[in-house]
Scaffold this motif. Sequence first.
Motif, PDB file in Angstrom:
ATOM      1  N   MET A   1     -11.960-113.229 -28.843  1.00  0.00           N
ATOM      2  CA  MET A   1     -10.996-114.388 -29.242  1.00  0.00           C
ATOM      3  C   MET A   1     -10.598-113.970 -30.678  1.00  0.00           C
ATOM      4  O   MET A   1     -11.521-113.758 -31.368  1.00  0.00           O
ATOM      5  CB  MET A   1     -11.883-115.581 -29.009  1.00  0.00           C
ATOM      6  CG  MET A   1     -11.246-116.745 -29.433  1.00  0.00           C
ATOM      7  SD  MET A   1     -11.473-117.760 -28.082  1.00  0.00           S
ATOM      8  CE  MET A   1     -11.253-119.475 -28.749  1.00  0.00           C
ATOM      9  N   THR A   2      -9.406-114.371 -31.063  1.00  0.00           N
ATOM     10  CA  THR A   2      -8.939-114.284 -32.391  1.00  0.00           C
ATOM     11  C   THR A   2      -9.148-115.392 -33.072  1.00  0.00           C
ATOM     12  O   THR A   2      -8.843-116.297 -32.560  1.00  0.00           O
ATOM     13  CB  THR A   2      -7.436-113.492 -32.259  1.00  0.00           C
ATOM     14  OG1 THR A   2      -6.655-114.470 -31.589  1.00  0.00           O
ATOM     15  CG2 THR A   2      -7.486-112.320 -31.447  1.00  0.00           C
ATOM     16  N   ASN A   3      -9.235-115.099 -34.382  1.00  0.00           N
ATOM     17  CA  ASN A   3      -9.360-116.143 -35.400  1.00  0.00           C
ATOM     18  C   ASN A   3      -7.900-116.488 -35.955  1.00  0.00           C
ATOM     19  O   ASN A   3      -7.066-115.560 -36.381  1.00  0.00           O
ATOM     20  CB  ASN A   3     -10.143-115.737 -36.531  1.00  0.00           C
ATOM     21  CG  ASN A   3     -10.418-117.052 -37.536  1.00  0.00           C
ATOM     22  OD1 ASN A   3      -9.871-118.203 -37.151  1.00  0.00           O
ATOM     23  ND2 ASN A   3     -11.363-116.938 -38.461  1.00  0.00           N
ATOM     24  N   PHE A   7      -5.224-112.386 -40.285  1.00  0.00           N
ATOM     25  CA  PHE A   7      -3.976-111.909 -40.049  1.00  0.00           C
ATOM     26  C   PHE A   7      -3.527-111.349 -38.927  1.00  0.00           C
ATOM     27  O   PHE A   7      -2.396-111.645 -38.394  1.00  0.00           O
ATOM     28  CB  PHE A   7      -3.606-110.349 -40.880  1.00  0.00           C
ATOM     29  CG  PHE A   7      -2.327-110.044 -41.128  1.00  0.00           C
ATOM     30  CD1 PHE A   7      -1.170-110.822 -41.426  1.00  0.00           C
ATOM     31  CD2 PHE A   7      -2.146-108.936 -40.196  1.00  0.00           C
ATOM     32  CE1 PHE A   7       0.126-110.143 -41.353  1.00  0.00           C
ATOM     33  CE2 PHE A   7      -0.644-108.281 -40.296  1.00  0.00           C
ATOM     34  CZ  PHE A   7       0.335-108.976 -40.796  1.00  0.00           C
ATOM     35  N   ASP A   8      -4.486-110.701 -38.047  1.00  0.00           N
ATOM     36  CA  ASP A   8      -4.396-110.386 -36.686  1.00  0.00           C
ATOM     37  C   ASP A   8      -3.991-111.625 -35.823  1.00  0.00           C
ATOM     38  O   ASP A   8      -3.349-111.662 -34.933  1.00  0.00           O
ATOM     39  CB  ASP A   8      -5.278-109.407 -35.999  1.00  0.00           C
ATOM     40  CG  ASP A   8      -6.694-109.779 -36.253  1.00  0.00           C
ATOM     41  OD1 ASP A   8      -6.964-110.891 -37.188  1.00  0.00           O
ATOM     42  OD2 ASP A   8      -7.360-109.221 -35.809  1.00  0.00           O
ATOM     43  N   GLY A   9      -4.815-112.847 -36.139  1.00  0.00           N
ATOM     44  CA  GLY A   9      -4.607-113.850 -35.339  1.00  0.00           C
ATOM     45  C   GLY A   9      -3.174-114.738 -35.480  1.00  0.00           C
ATOM     46  O   GLY A   9      -2.739-115.123 -34.591  1.00  0.00           O
ATOM     47  N   ILE A  10      -2.791-114.483 -36.653  1.00  0.00           N
ATOM     48  CA  ILE A  10      -1.387-115.021 -37.118  1.00  0.00           C
ATOM     49  C   ILE A  10      -0.351-114.198 -36.084  1.00  0.00           C
ATOM     50  O   ILE A  10       0.811-114.660 -35.673  1.00  0.00           O
ATOM     51  CB  ILE A  10      -1.057-115.086 -38.388  1.00  0.00           C
ATOM     52  CG1 ILE A  10      -1.927-115.937 -39.106  1.00  0.00           C
ATOM     53  CG2 ILE A  10       0.275-115.544 -38.625  1.00  0.00           C
ATOM     54  CD1 ILE A  10      -1.765-116.103 -40.525  1.00  0.00           C
ATOM     55  N   VAL A  11      -0.321-112.831 -36.380  1.00  0.00           N
ATOM     56  CA  VAL A  11       0.541-112.217 -35.449  1.00  0.00           C
ATOM     57  C   VAL A  11       0.227-112.223 -34.088  1.00  0.00           C
ATOM     58  O   VAL A  11       1.525-112.421 -33.126  1.00  0.00           O
ATOM     59  CB  VAL A  11       0.039-110.245 -35.894  1.00  0.00           C
ATOM     60  CG1 VAL A  11       1.022-109.481 -35.087  1.00  0.00           C
ATOM     61  CG2 VAL A  11       0.306-110.072 -37.349  1.00  0.00           C
ATOM     62  N   VAL A  70      -6.605-105.706 -29.828  1.00  0.00           N
ATOM     63  CA  VAL A  70      -7.504-106.684 -29.635  1.00  0.00           C
ATOM     64  C   VAL A  70      -8.610-106.274 -28.733  1.00  0.00           C
ATOM     65  O   VAL A  70     -10.001-106.612 -28.889  1.00  0.00           O
ATOM     66  CB  VAL A  70      -6.727-108.013 -29.439  1.00  0.00           C
ATOM     67  CG1 VAL A  70      -7.772-109.087 -28.747  1.00  0.00           C
ATOM     68  CG2 VAL A  70      -5.782-108.522 -30.319  1.00  0.00           C
ATOM     69  N   VAL A  71      -8.217-105.572 -27.708  1.00  0.00           N
ATOM     70  CA  VAL A  71      -9.062-105.377 -26.446  1.00  0.00           C
ATOM     71  C   VAL A  71      -9.937-104.078 -26.877  1.00  0.00           C
ATOM     72  O   VAL A  71     -11.379-104.238 -26.612  1.00  0.00           O
ATOM     73  CB  VAL A  71      -8.430-105.048 -25.194  1.00  0.00           C
ATOM     74  CG1 VAL A  71      -9.306-104.232 -24.117  1.00  0.00           C
ATOM     75  CG2 VAL A  71      -7.620-106.308 -24.650  1.00  0.00           C
TER      76      VAL A  71
END
Length: 74
Positions: A1-3, A7-11, A70-71
């Motif tokens: 799960m991304t935060n 930065f990667d969560g915003i992307v 992500v994976v």
Amino acid sequence: MTNVYSFDGIVVFGLLFICTCAYLKKVPRLNSWLLSEKKGVWGVFYKAAVIGTRLHIAVALSCLAMAFYVVFLK
């Protein structure tokens, strides 16, 4: 799960938002209701839909790259 605060969560959120708006542009009732305004707060949905439809190859490649990141890498 991304935060969301990273930065990667915003992307990821941005890519999903663009893809969702581009999909909703193809639905006639939602297109006239959600994507009719071109200015203001509701204009963000319209602009995201335009980005998703005009740059569909770049958006699709970005989605694939983020999915791989992500994976497998995160």
